[in-house]
Design a protein around this motif. Structure first.
Motif, PDB file in Angstrom:
ATOM      1  N   GLY A  36     -18.009  -5.101   6.417  1.00  0.00           N
ATOM      2  CA  GLY A  36     -18.925  -5.496   7.487  1.00  0.00           C
ATOM      3  C   GLY A  36     -19.154  -4.389   8.494  1.00  0.00           C
ATOM      4  O   GLY A  36     -20.273  -4.207   8.997  1.00  0.00           O
ATOM      5  N   ILE A  37     -18.115  -3.614   8.779  1.00  0.00           N
ATOM      6  CA  ILE A  37     -18.228  -2.530   9.765  1.00  0.00           C
ATOM      7  C   ILE A  37     -19.181  -1.450   9.277  1.00  0.00           C
ATOM      8  O   ILE A  37     -19.972  -0.897  10.054  1.00  0.00           O
ATOM      9  N   LEU A  38     -19.138  -1.128   7.983  1.00  0.00           N
ATOM     10  CA  LEU A  38     -19.996  -0.063   7.448  1.00  0.00           C
ATOM     11  C   LEU A  38     -21.475  -0.367   7.613  1.00  0.00           C
ATOM     12  O   LEU A  38     -22.282   0.542   7.823  1.00  0.00           O
ATOM     13  N   VAL A  39     -21.843  -1.648   7.510  1.00  0.00           N
ATOM     14  CA  VAL A  39     -23.248  -2.025   7.680  1.00  0.00           C
ATOM     15  C   VAL A  39     -23.742  -1.622   9.062  1.00  0.00           C
ATOM     16  O   VAL A  39     -24.853  -1.108   9.229  1.00  0.00           O
ATOM     17  N   LEU A  40     -22.893  -1.829  10.084  1.00  0.00           N
ATOM     18  CA  LEU A  40     -23.274  -1.490  11.455  1.00  0.00           C
ATOM     19  C   LEU A  40     -23.147   0.009  11.725  1.00  0.00           C
ATOM     20  O   LEU A  40     -24.018   0.618  12.348  1.00  0.00           O
ATOM     21  N   LEU A  41     -22.050   0.623  11.238  1.00  0.00           N
ATOM     22  CA  LEU A  41     -21.859   2.049  11.483  1.00  0.00           C
ATOM     23  C   LEU A  41     -22.914   2.898  10.774  1.00  0.00           C
ATOM     24  O   LEU A  41     -23.276   3.971  11.268  1.00  0.00           O
ATOM     25  N   TRP A  45     -24.217   5.428  13.402  1.00  0.00           N
ATOM     26  CA  TRP A  45     -23.742   6.799  13.230  1.00  0.00           C
ATOM     27  C   TRP A  45     -24.513   7.576  12.174  1.00  0.00           C
ATOM     28  O   TRP A  45     -24.176   8.726  11.896  1.00  0.00           O
ATOM     29  N   HIS A  46     -25.522   6.950  11.566  1.00  0.00           N
ATOM     30  CA  HIS A  46     -26.347   7.607  10.527  1.00  0.00           C
ATOM     31  C   HIS A  46     -25.447   8.218   9.443  1.00  0.00           C
ATOM     32  O   HIS A  46     -25.521   9.416   9.135  1.00  0.00           O
ATOM     33  N   LEU A  47     -24.601   7.368   8.864  1.00  0.00           N
ATOM     34  CA  LEU A  47     -23.635   7.845   7.878  1.00  0.00           C
ATOM     35  C   LEU A  47     -24.306   8.311   6.595  1.00  0.00           C
ATOM     36  O   LEU A  47     -25.281   7.726   6.135  1.00  0.00           O
TER      37      LEU A  47
END
Length: 463
Positions: A36-41, A45-47
């Protein structure tokens, strides 16, 4: 007998289940919340694919180190203090993640969490098994995987609840609750009788046994534990003993299970499930809601396996899991490559990936941990499980680290990546059919004799 040993509260069945749940939930939550965190980051943060993989895999790298150190720490400090130290490390790493302002600090902080998670996941089962009466040990082992997938489900619920606020720091904070309760609660619980006797603290060991093994012969229990300690001290297996010709078949089976569990693709799906759905046209909220459905599926099938593993057998479940995973991944690959209607594409992919996870939990979830504990002979079981756990964490780190780059449209792409995992499952089917023995209903000694029988005559040198 020390006052502390007497003062600490009763350690009954419910207490053991509660702390087993806390350890498993903490493990599962930290594994699952990153999805879930990766969806927002990814937005904030333009990962890049590389940085997504680095953030996700850093926990596995830390856990690999934590698992490798856990045995030595548990023998030196005691099981209880090792778990308490692991909980403190998780809390420190979690707070550091919440304060992170960039990829580098996030990778380091997740690695710290992994160190604590690996140490805890390797020590909690030992602590519980050494405290529990024999009649409860099997149940604790079977329930461990249920607790882990429960932690993943809770992580999905927290991610969905906080998604609309964009509060990824709050998502991390959920791990503080089980870690803090574990830390505080262990302050009121005793050390295990086995460790106390190893440390020549027999009065305390007797006090704990009187508490946890009420109604049983304490003198007989102490004598039994001392005999096991004597045997372990005199005949303790070393890592190099795993290379003895008669042990190699057992090591090979454990490595097939450890590496296969991760190379089947499971944590690529677990960690990047919402991110994949967003890339296929789902909204962030819908993708995170779908992850809850995935978590429920994992929990239901894991619970079911607990009841059928001793009736159906280990090997049939592994093979059935490979068939389901291979077929659903092949179908999902075709859907991603050939279906162009966004709504239909997302729905079909969601259904197929849920079926894939059902196949995984049916075969390669709980069954792998059961069999890894069964295939090694007593003398090298601790060393074998240690190597197996480290290899499994290393495989987790590899898969979660490379998958974002692997599935990048400029590389293999999502559809072709699913076909790669499908091919791996076909290879695993053949390896299980060829190399992995059935262990259902057989004593550990019978399993050992079967694996010894696979060694050519004249090479069965004892370690």
């Amino acid at each position: 007998m020390t006052a502390g040993a007497v003062r600490r509260g009763s350690v009954g069945k419910r207490t053991l289940y509660f702390f087993g749940a806390l350890g498993g939930i903490l493990f599962g939550y930290d594994l699952g919340i990153i999805a879930g965190i990766l969806v927002l980051l990814s937005k904030d943060w333009h990962l890049t694919p590389f940085t997504k993989g680095a953030i996700t895999a850093s926990l596995s790298i830390g856990a690999m180190l934590g698992a490798a150190l856990a045995g030595r720490l548990a023998d030196r400090l005691g099981r209880r203090y090792t778990i308490m130290a692991a909980a403190v490390i998780v809390i420190i790493g979690t707070v550091a993640c919440m304060l992170s302002g960039g990829v580098t600090s996030m990778v380091i902080s997740r690695g710290v969490i992994g160190l604590g998670v690996g140490c805890s996941s390797a020590t909690v089962p030992t602590y519980l098994s050494e405290l529990a009466p024999a009649r409860l040990r099997g149940a604790m082992s079977a329930l461990n995987q249920i607790f882990i997938v429960s932690g993943i489900l809770i992580a999905s619920l927290v991610a969905y609840w906080l998604a609309s606020t964009g509060n990824w720091r709050g998502m991390f904070s959920g791990a503080l609750i089980p870690a803090a309760i574990l830390l505080i609660g262990l302050g009121f619980l005793p050390e295990t009788p086995r460790w106390l006797l190893t440390a020549d603290r027999e009065p305390e060991a007797r006090a704990v046994l009187a508490n946890t093994h009420a109604g049983e012969d304490i003198d007989a229990e102490v004598a039994t534990i001392r005999e096991v300690i004597r045997i372990d001290t005199e005949e303790k297996g070393r890592i190099r003993d795993l290379w003895a010709p008669w042990v190699r078949p057992m090591l090979l089976v454990a490595l097939i299970l450890a590496i296969g569990q991760q190379f089947s693709g499971v944590n690529a799906i677990n960690a990047y499930f919402p991110t994949m759905l967003v890339s296929l046209g789902f909204t962030t909220s819908t993708a995170l809601l779908s992850a809850i459905a995935l978590g429920v599926t994992k929990l239901l099938f894991t619970a079911w396996v607990v009841f059928v593993v001793d009736r159906w057998g280990r090997k049939p479940l592994l093979l059935l899991g490979n068939v389901v995973m291979a077929l659903t991944l092949v179908a999902a690959g075709f859907v991603v490559l050939d279906v162009h209607d966004k709504s239909l594409l997302g729905t079909l992919t969601l259904v197929l990936l849920i079926l894939y996870l059902a196949g995984y939990e049916l075969g390669w979830g709980a069954v792998v941990w059961v069999m890894m504990a069964e295939v090694f002979p007593l003398r090298v079981r601790a060393a074998g499980m240690g190597v197996g756990s480290v290899v499994l964490w290393a495989a987790t780190g590899i898969i979660t680290g490379i998958f974002p780059t692997m599935s990048d449209p400029k590389k293999l792409g999502l559809g072709h990546s699913m076909w790669v995992f499908a091919a791996v499952n076909v290879v695993l089917f053949v390896l299980v059919l060829w190399k992995v023995p059935e262990t259902k209903g057989r004593s550990l000694e019978q399993i050992e004799l079967d694996l010894r029988g696979r060694v050519p005559s004249g090479t069965k040198t004892e370690v």
